[in-house]
Design a protein around this motif. Structure first.
Motif, PDB file in Angstrom:
ATOM      1  N   VAL A  60       0.838  -1.209   0.000  1.00 29.71           N
ATOM      2  CA  VAL A  60       0.000   0.000   0.000  1.00 29.71           C
ATOM      3  C   VAL A  60       0.872   1.258   0.000  1.00 29.71           C
ATOM      4  CG1 VAL A  60      -1.592   1.348   1.440  1.00 29.71           C
ATOM      5  CG2 VAL A  60      -2.077  -1.055   0.944  1.00 29.71           C
ATOM      6  N   ARG A  61       1.963   1.239   0.766  1.00 30.30           N
ATOM      7  CA  ARG A  61       2.876   2.396   0.762  1.00 30.30           C
ATOM      8  C   ARG A  61       3.476   2.603  -0.629  1.00 30.30           C
ATOM      9  NH1 ARG A  61       4.328   0.233   5.824  1.00 30.30           N
ATOM     10  NH2 ARG A  61       6.212  -0.753   4.979  1.00 30.30           N
ATOM     11  N   GLU A  62       3.813   1.482  -1.284  1.00 31.10           N
ATOM     12  CA  GLU A  62       4.396   1.553  -2.631  1.00 31.10           C
ATOM     13  C   GLU A  62       3.386   2.129  -3.636  1.00 31.10           C
ATOM     14  OE1 GLU A  62       6.633  -1.472  -5.785  1.00 31.10           O
ATOM     15  OE2 GLU A  62       6.146  -2.190  -3.780  1.00 31.10           O
ATOM     16  N   ILE A  63       2.136   1.659  -3.567  1.00 29.51           N
ATOM     17  CA  ILE A  63       1.097   2.173  -4.475  1.00 29.51           C
ATOM     18  C   ILE A  63       0.836   3.644  -4.177  1.00 29.51           C
ATOM     19  CG2 ILE A  63      -1.303   1.947  -5.221  1.00 29.51           C
ATOM     20  CD1 ILE A  63      -1.149  -1.026  -4.498  1.00 29.51           C
ATOM     21  N   ALA A  96       3.908  -8.472  -3.914  1.00 29.38           N
ATOM     22  CA  ALA A  96       4.759  -7.637  -4.770  1.00 29.38           C
ATOM     23  C   ALA A  96       3.849  -6.849  -5.712  1.00 29.38           C
ATOM     24  CB  ALA A  96       5.714  -8.513  -5.570  1.00 29.38           C
ATOM     25  N   ASP A  97       4.291  -5.673  -6.122  1.00 31.53           N
ATOM     26  CA  ASP A  97       3.493  -4.891  -7.078  1.00 31.53           C
ATOM     27  C   ASP A  97       3.785  -5.407  -8.488  1.00 31.53           C
ATOM     28  OD1 ASP A  97       1.745  -3.028  -8.087  1.00 31.53           O
ATOM     29  OD2 ASP A  97       3.253  -1.440  -8.205  1.00 31.53           O
ATOM     30  N   SER A 150      -0.854  -1.909  -8.508  1.00 28.50           N
ATOM     31  CA  SER A 150      -0.886  -0.449  -8.732  1.00 28.50           C
ATOM     32  C   SER A 150      -1.718  -0.095  -9.958  1.00 28.50           C
ATOM     33  CB  SER A 150       0.529   0.116  -8.863  1.00 28.50           C
ATOM     34  OG  SER A 150       1.222  -0.510  -9.920  1.00 28.50           O
ATOM     35  N   LEU A 151      -1.741  -0.979 -10.974  1.00 25.91           N
ATOM     36  CA  LEU A 151      -2.592  -0.745 -12.143  1.00 25.91           C
ATOM     37  C   LEU A 151      -4.061  -0.924 -11.762  1.00 25.91           C
ATOM     38  CD1 LEU A 151      -2.998  -0.189 -15.159  1.00 25.91           C
ATOM     39  CD2 LEU A 151      -2.597  -2.625 -15.589  1.00 25.91           C
ATOM     40  N   HIS A 190      -3.478   7.976 -19.696  1.00 26.61           N
ATOM     41  CA  HIS A 190      -2.068   8.139 -20.067  1.00 26.61           C
ATOM     42  C   HIS A 190      -1.286   6.829 -20.038  1.00 26.61           C
ATOM     43  CE1 HIS A 190      -1.804   7.985 -15.689  1.00 26.61           C
ATOM     44  NE2 HIS A 190      -0.542   7.643 -15.853  1.00 26.61           N
ATOM     45  N   THR A 191      -1.796   5.826 -19.323  1.00 26.21           N
ATOM     46  CA  THR A 191      -0.968   4.662 -19.014  1.00 26.21           C
ATOM     47  C   THR A 191      -1.079   3.545 -20.052  1.00 26.21           C
ATOM     48  OG1 THR A 191      -0.456   3.066 -17.265  1.00 26.21           O
ATOM     49  CG2 THR A 191      -2.762   3.509 -17.639  1.00 26.21           C
TER      50      THR A 191
END
Length: 329
Positions: A25-28, A86-87, A107-108, A240-241
């Motif tokens: 969650v911190r990474e996202i 893992a993300d 994250s996506l 954009h992604t």
């Protein structure tokens, strides 16, 4: 292993899962994926992804290696759990060595859910049940009173999704059927989100939406967000992604890629040029696409859009009625 050891092992994995989920969650959070709707942070923190991915496959030389949470080796169980949080996308189902189902990169998923712009009380249809994790995230956010429906063509996928959802304590409606046909008996919907890529927008979706509904779907290595304006009508821009998903089963064959002779390598290797190629496949040959791409200053994804009007559907650059428009069906 005795009962005491089993309890201790279970507690260790539960604690490890909570810590790994918090780190994910911190990474996202740092990626900005849910900036459009930060409420999703609490949802991702609450929903245990490991209950939806009891095993997955990682690529190794010569094929795939299976990692699973019931491995007799505690080190392998830990490896499985760290991989779950893992993300990264996870290959969850193979058939004859080919990937047929996966759990998307968290994250996506977070970015797509934020861009879906759900509101309390919205009825949501998800196309592509996968492991059930995305449906659980939606059910956690919207409540479990029948607002979320997820559909998949493969009975083994929907059955596994139901089991995972029940184990995690969520009860969205899981339907076995062709996602291209939507789920008319559960309509009307305020939001439709697809987690598989399509060659065009199925007309059935539009007719199952309320006016003002939002549709978010992968298309041509991108993500398009459409607003339904009236019966059978919708329009919107690409995000954009980049986005690469397993194709919708039953959604029809993808056109063959035309040869890229005459297109410079720097363009062939450019993600944005490949997006234009995928979007205009069947309408522009690669040399014409390259000429347009250079002439228009190598346009970003957000300049492209999509319009559906009755029987017609077309992609465009900058303006739905402008000079650059390509029929999709």
């Amino acid at each position: 292993m005795g009962a005491h050891d089993l309890d201790r092992d279970h507690k260790h994995l539960t604690d490890l899962a909570a810590a790994a989920r918090a780190a994910l969650v911190r990474e996202i959070d740092a990626s900005g994926a849910w900036a459009a709707d930060p409420v999703w942070r609490e949802v991702f923190l609450a929903v245990p992804r490991h209950l939806f991915v009891p095993y997955y496959y990682v690529g190794v030389v010569g094929g795939y290696e299976r990692r699973w949470g019931e491995s007799p080796d505690p080190r392998n169980r830990e490896r499985w759990l760290r991989g779950v949080y893992a993300d990264a996308p996870l290959a969850t189902r193979l058939r004859d060595g080919e990937l047929v189902s996966s759990s998307s990169q968290p994250s996506l998923m977070a970015m797509m859910l934020a861009e879906l712009r759900v509101r309390d009380g919205d009825r949501v249809l998800e196309i592509g049940a996968g492991t059930g994790y995305n449906a659980a995230l939606l059910a956690h956010r919207l409540g479990d009173d029948g607002l979320v429906t997820t559909v998949d063509l493969e009975p083994e996928i929907t059955e596994a999704a139901r089991q995972h959802l029940a184990a995690a304590g969520y009860h969205p409606v899981v339907v076995t059927g062709d996602g291209a046909r939507g789920v008319p008996e559960r309509a009307p919907f305020d939001r439709i989100i697809a987690t598989c890529t399509l060659p065009s927008i199925p007309p059935a979706w539009l007719f199952q939406c309320r006016p003002g509904a939002r549709i978010l779907t992968p298309l041509a290595t991108g993500l398009v967000a459409l607003t339904v304006t009236d019966t059978g009508q919708a329009e919107g821009h690409f995000l954009h992604t980049p986005a690469y998903f397993v194709p919708l089963r039953g959604g029809g064959p993808e056109p063959e890629q035309a040869p890229l002779g005459g297109v410079p390598r720097r363009a062939r290797d450019d993600e944005l040029f490949r997006f234009l190629l995928a979007l205009t496949r069947g309408s522009l040959d690669p040399q014409e696409a390259y000429a347009l791409w250079e002439r228009e200053g190598q346009p970003q994804r957000e300049r492209y859009g999509l319009t559906v009007s009755g029987e017609r559907e077309w992609a465009w650059l900058d303006d739905p009625e402008g000079p650059y428009a390509w029929p999709l069906r």
